[in-house]
Design a protein around this motif. Structure first.
Motif, PDB file in Angstrom:
ATOM      1  N   ARG A   1      -5.291   1.870   6.943  1.00  0.00           N
ATOM      2  CA  ARG A   1      -6.195   3.013   6.798  1.00  0.00           C
ATOM      3  C   ARG A   1      -6.830   3.151   8.442  1.00  0.00           C
ATOM      4  NH1 ARG A   1     -12.087   1.920   4.336  1.00  0.00           N
ATOM      5  NH2 ARG A   1     -12.415   0.694   6.172  1.00  0.00           N
TER       6      ARG A   1
ATOM      7  N   VAL B   1       0.733  -1.147   0.090  1.00  0.00           N
ATOM      8  CA  VAL B   1      -0.027   0.066  -0.078  1.00  0.00           C
ATOM      9  C   VAL B   1       1.082   1.168   0.011  1.00  0.00           C
ATOM     10  CG1 VAL B   1      -1.679   1.228   1.332  1.00  0.00           C
ATOM     11  CG2 VAL B   1      -1.800  -1.111   1.250  1.00  0.00           C
TER      12      VAL B   1
ATOM     13  N   GLY C   1      -3.550   0.935  -3.582  1.00  0.00           N
ATOM     14  CA  GLY C   1      -2.956  -0.581  -3.168  1.00  0.00           C
ATOM     15  C   GLY C   1      -4.329  -1.378  -3.401  1.00  0.00           C
ATOM     16  N   ASN C   2      -4.058  -2.761  -3.409  1.00  0.00           N
ATOM     17  CA  ASN C   2      -5.241  -3.667  -3.493  1.00  0.00           C
ATOM     18  C   ASN C   2      -5.793  -3.874  -2.205  1.00  0.00           C
ATOM     19  OD1 ASN C   2      -4.448  -4.186  -6.105  1.00  0.00           O
ATOM     20  ND2 ASN C   2      -2.752  -5.701  -5.745  1.00  0.00           N
ATOM     21  N   VAL C   3      -7.108  -4.422  -2.352  1.00  0.00           N
ATOM     22  CA  VAL C   3      -7.851  -4.470  -1.178  1.00  0.00           C
ATOM     23  C   VAL C   3      -7.297  -5.692  -0.279  1.00  0.00           C
ATOM     24  CG1 VAL C   3     -10.151  -5.092  -0.165  1.00  0.00           C
ATOM     25  CG2 VAL C   3      -9.875  -3.765  -2.090  1.00  0.00           C
TER      26      VAL C   3
ATOM     27  N   LEU D   1      -4.611   6.895  -0.629  1.00  0.00           N
ATOM     28  CA  LEU D   1      -4.069   5.436  -0.272  1.00  0.00           C
ATOM     29  C   LEU D   1      -4.165   4.829  -1.586  1.00  0.00           C
ATOM     30  CD1 LEU D   1      -4.040   5.814   2.717  1.00  0.00           C
ATOM     31  CD2 LEU D   1      -5.513   3.753   3.055  1.00  0.00           C
TER      32      LEU D   1
ATOM     33  N   TYR E   1      -3.972  -3.169   3.621  1.00  0.00           N
ATOM     34  CA  TYR E   1      -4.708  -1.768   3.199  1.00  0.00           C
ATOM     35  C   TYR E   1      -5.588  -1.284   4.580  1.00  0.00           C
ATOM     36  CZ  TYR E   1      -7.870   1.377   1.016  1.00  0.00           C
ATOM     37  OH  TYR E   1      -8.763   2.559   0.658  1.00  0.00           O
ATOM     38  N   TYR E   2      -6.438  -2.387   5.028  1.00  0.00           N
ATOM     39  CA  TYR E   2      -7.361  -1.658   6.231  1.00  0.00           C
ATOM     40  C   TYR E   2      -6.578  -1.743   7.453  1.00  0.00           C
ATOM     41  CZ  TYR E   2     -11.325  -3.368   3.399  1.00  0.00           C
ATOM     42  OH  TYR E   2     -11.987  -3.561   2.400  1.00  0.00           O
TER      43      TYR E   2
END
Length: 921
Positions: A909, A885, A899-901, A897, A905-906
């Motif tokens: 965030r 990310v 990047g891929n999920v 942000l 990523y979470y």
């Protein structure tokens, strides 16, 4: 709105001390420091601009402080020396500076000691004039109550605002003390302000003040800083490279007030300065000569004592270290009780790594130390080689002038006191050395000697070039004014004693007259309560008593009166109550009665009742009837009786030990010798300079390199420069102008110039109801909690502050057209999603440290880009791109942000959200 006015110690000024600034935040006036000038400079007379008279360096400063003192709402003291706190005691007692004062505990103690040393030294050498308004109101009789004759006042002698010892204690007892990093929410007129002290270095307890206002933002006042750790204290918390640079709570203030006095100075290394100081002392003592080291009485003296004590232990010297100070022993007692404020090597030597109280195998020796050495902290601050002397005379009684010794004498400016008196003797001996550790105030003898030494150095060896200079041989002649107090002798002593005796006689006569008048008034009050006919009979009684007084010893029976006796007048009469007001035509004899008769006794009286119905009454045994005083509430209470009864009970409750201690104390006070009558004299002494002179910088302040490095990292939004000459202020402004991120709002006001920052705002107080408080969702941001509220302002009869209550279940309608559009059959009603606001500014370095704490690696790959996850490890696996990310800052308040999920990523965030305050609306 913020208004800043330098009262003294401004920028672009030739005189940079003392320090005193008036800061106004909205309607709150804050006095930052209240220093005192040197009251005895060498050349004090300066012609005024108009040429009408003579002005003095401190005249304008003291006048403006006196003008603003009653209007001040808050006083903050940053350091405990005379430059920052010397005038506070006088302004508190004479100029109505009664605003709440805050500082740290060591600053309060050190400022008290420094001020006491200064006022005692000045008052012991010269007469200090009292305030004009006080002298007019309390004009005493000539010569009454004075133990010292008044010296004739010189023409144009300056007014010196010097407090007394009692006033110093009274002022500093009222100071409120705080701990470092202790936020204090002020009340009263200052309600809404929050002040927090932080360590500034340079002096024990030295303070950086952080002032937070809801309307003006954050203000940081930081003057006389030292980021280097010393032997007895640590450096300032404002900048610590080991902790990542600038201290976070002090970074990015709305207004930064700092000094720039040493911007053009390059300080030499601490190792070189200590070596030069020790080498000069060792070489001089080894040659059987002495050194004079002028020093202050409280703050920087500790660093010198620790350094000298360590060297004396290492070199096993047997030469004495003599401290000439009235309050030196008391100062060390204070310091030993404040070990938690010390730092540097002192704390390590005191406790040790294992907390056993021994350092390097050295054990505490018992039996040869004082009782104070058993306390915590005394192991490092016992100074067994140090000896205390209150005056130069006591020093000469212990050590002769030919014995080698190191003398630490106050004050450092050599303007008065022991240091000035010893310099007049030291300067004529060729092998002696005068060692200066500070430059001194402009115009003092210390600054004159420093300029003489600095001008004798080569261009590269001057003190501000980062080099250690060499000592110089002084030559030429110098004329010094020596103030002293000498006992009266001969005719002056006899005249003073005669004047004092006459004053005592007048006072005794005045007291006797007052007592006699009081007795007459009391007797008149008793007489006024008698019947009216008793007044008419009094004359007859007196005439009768006068007729009977011609007999030798006749006794009147059944009357109760005493018999008058005939006495001839003698020169030595005792203090009996003699009858007065004798008629002029009668024989000149004094009548002595057994019982006191008041009134005229020249007329005869008759024992029998007269035919006119008037009664003749003889005086009976004197008795005063105690009458009860009654007011509209009943009988009045005798307060004196209850006070006397309480005093009796207190005396009975005291034990025998307390009574014995008080008795011994009273006997000691009565047996204390009375100071002989004396007078103040001023003599001019011409000395031939023959000693050596050396300067070693031991002031413990940041130099220009440190100031130019720390200020840009603090990165204030606005900055004010104080305590600097014109060249130094311009140098700091030019240095900040070369940094792109540094603010351009930099001010350098002169004395009396006012700087206004921001706009005037009106603040209102409002109270939140309990029902509304229970529904607020708070988010933490830095030191605050932020939440969004909406409601209706109401007023209540029991409170003057408006109350904010919930306004109801109404939902804001940002788009009315959507809500009023026709709804399709079978569709759901339109719901307005709640909006949210994120408060804060994302710092990629802070995000990187938070991700590392949760196990996510991150790396800065470019300006404003942070790579998080597997890509930060530069793995070659196929999943490195999938679990990576990128966080980018594309503008102020904009974060992207990319990047891929994935789990990474979470996590990223979530941490970004945690660095902000999320306020839902």
């Amino acid at each position: 709105m913020i208004t800043f006015t330098p009262l003294s110690g401004a920028a672009r000024s030739s005189r940079t001390v003392p320090l005193a600034y008036l800061l106004q935040v909205d309607d709150i006036r804050i006095l930052l420091d209240c220093g005192s000038p040197d009251w005895n400079p060498e050349n004090i007379e300066t012609q005024s601009e108009s040429g009408n008279g003579v002005i003095y360096p401190w005249q304008e400063y003291c006048d403006i402080v006196r003008k603003h003192a009653p209007e001040v709402d808050l006083v903050l003291l940053s350091h405990g020396d005379l430059v920052h706190s010397g005038l506070y005691a006088y302004a508190y007692c004479h100029w109505d500076l009664r605003a709440p004062c805050y500082t740290t505990l060591p600053v309060q103690a050190m400022a008290r000691i420094a001020t006491m040393e200064d006022v005692e030294g000045i008052r012991d050498e010269q007469e200090v004039e009292v305030e004009e308004e006080e002298s007019n109101e309390s004009a005493a009789p000539e010569g009454a109550g004075s133990s010292e004759p008044h010296s004739p006042k010189l023409k144009n002698e300056p007014k010196k605002f010097v407090a007394t010892v009692q006033e110093v204690h009274e002022a500093f007892d009222a100071v409120n003390t705080l701990r470092y990093s202790q936020p204090t929410h002020l009340q009263g007129k200052c309600q809404g302000l929050t002040i927090t002290p932080f360590a500034a270095g340079h002096t024990l307890g030295g303070t950086i003040w952080k002032i937070r206002s809801p309307s003006a933002g954050t203000i940081v006042y930081a003057v006389n800083l030292n980021h280097m750790r010393e032997r007895h204290i640590d450096g300032t918390v404002l900048y610590r490279p080991a902790a990542g640079g600038v201290f976070e709570p002090l970074a990015r203030p709305d207004l930064f007030i700092t000094d720039a006095d040493r911007v053009n100075v390059v300080t030499s290394r601490r190792k070189d300065r200590d070596a030069a100081l020790i080498d000069a002392i060792s070489a001089t003592l080894s040659s059987r000569s002495s050194l004079l080291l002028p020093c202050d009485s409280s703050t920087r003296l500790l660093e010198l004592l620790v350094l000298l004590d360590q060297h004396w232990k290492y070199a096993d010297f047997r030469f004495p270290i003599c401290l000439l100070s009235r309050n030196g022993r008391e100062m060390l007692t204070f310091v030993r009780s404040m070990m938690e404020w010390l730092g540097g090597t002192v704390s390590k030597e005191d406790v040790g790594v294992d907390g056993s109280g021994r350092t390097g195998g050295t054990r505490r020796r018992r039996g040869d130390d004082d009782a104070d050495d058993e306390a915590l902290g005394a192991f490092a601050l016992r100074f067994k080689f140090l000896e205390f002397f209150p005056s130069p005379q006591s020093l000469l009684q212990t050590y002769s002038s030919k014995e080698p010794k190191l003398i630490l004498a106050v004050p450092a400016s050599l303007s008065h006191g022991p240091s000035r008196l010893l310099f007049s003797d030291f300067a004529v001996v060729p092998d002696n050395v005068v060692l200066l550790t500070s430059r001194g105030e402009e115009g003092t003898l210390g600054r004159i000697l420093f300029d003489k030494w600095n001008n004798s150095q080569r261009g590269d060896d001057k003190w501000d070039k980062g080099r250690i200079g060499s000592n110089v041989m002084m030559d030429g002649a110098m004329t010094l004014k020596i103030n002293s107090k000498v006992p009266l002798q001969g005719a002056e002593l006899e005249a003073f004693l005669a004047k004092e005796k006459a004053a005592k006689d007048r006072e005794a006569a005045h007291q006797a007259s007052m007592a006699r008048n009081q007795r007459i008034l009391e007797a008149d009050e008793d007489e006024s309560d008698e019947d009216s006919d008793s007044d008419s009979d009094e004359e007859d009684e007196v005439e009768r008593a006068l007729d009977e007084s011609q007999m030798d010893t006749d006794e009147i029976s059944n009357t109760g009166n005493g018999s008058p006796r005939k006495r001839k007048i003698t020169k030595n009469e005792d203090d009996a109550d003699w009858g007065l007001d004798i008629d002029e035509g009668l024989t000149k004899q004094l009548l002595s009665f057994d019982i006191y008769l008041k009134g005229n006794v020249s007329k005869a009286t008759s024992f029998f009742k007269s035919a006119g119905g008037q009664t003749h009454r003889f005086r009976m045994f004197p008795y005063v009837e105690k009458k009860r005083r009654v007011d509209e509430y009943g009988e009045t209470i005798d307060v004196g009786m209850w006070l006397r009864k309480g005093k009796v009970l207190e005396n009975e409750a005291e034990d025998d030990a307390t009574r014995e201690a008080r008795r011994n104390q009273a006997e000691g006070e009565t047996e204390a010798p009375r100071e002989p009558p004396s007078k103040f004299v001023t003599s001019e002494v011409e000395i031939q300079l023959a000693c050596r002179l050396l300067f070693v910088d031991m002031e413990g302040l940041n130099d220009g390199r440190a100031v130019k490095m720390i200020v840009p990292q603090v990165n204030p939004r606005k900055m004010i420069i104080v305590h600097a000459q014109a060249a130094a202020a311009d140098a700091l402004i030019d240095s900040c102008a070369n940094i792109r991120s540094m603010t351009r709002d930099i001010y350098a006001p002169s004395v009396g110039e006012t700087v206004q920052i921001g706009q005037h705002t009106n603040s209102f107080s409002i109270s939140l109801s309990d029902e509304l408080l229970s529904t607020i969702k708070m988010s933490r941001f830095e030191d605050n909690e932020v939440g969004y509220v909406t409601g209706r302002v109401t007023s209540h009869f029991s409170s003057t502050i408006p109350i904010l209550e919930p306004s109801g279940p109404t939902i804001p309608t940002p788009n009315a057209n959507v809500l009023h559009a026709p709804r399709i059959l079978g569709s759901r009603p339109i719901q307005i999603l709640p909006r949210s606001t994120m408060i804060g500014e994302l710092k990629l370095t802070a995000l990187k440290s938070r991700l590392a704490s949760v196990g996510v690696q991150a790396e800065l790959v470019g300006e404003g880009v942070l790579i998080c996850g597997a890509g930060a490890r530069r793995d070659e696996s196929s999943n490195s791109i999938q679990d990576t990310v990128a966080v980018r800052k594309t503008g102020r308040g904009r974060v992207e942000l990319e990047g891929n999920v994935s789990d990474i990523y979470y996590v990223v965030r979530k941490e970004i959200y945690n660095l902000h305050a999320l306020v839902a609306t």
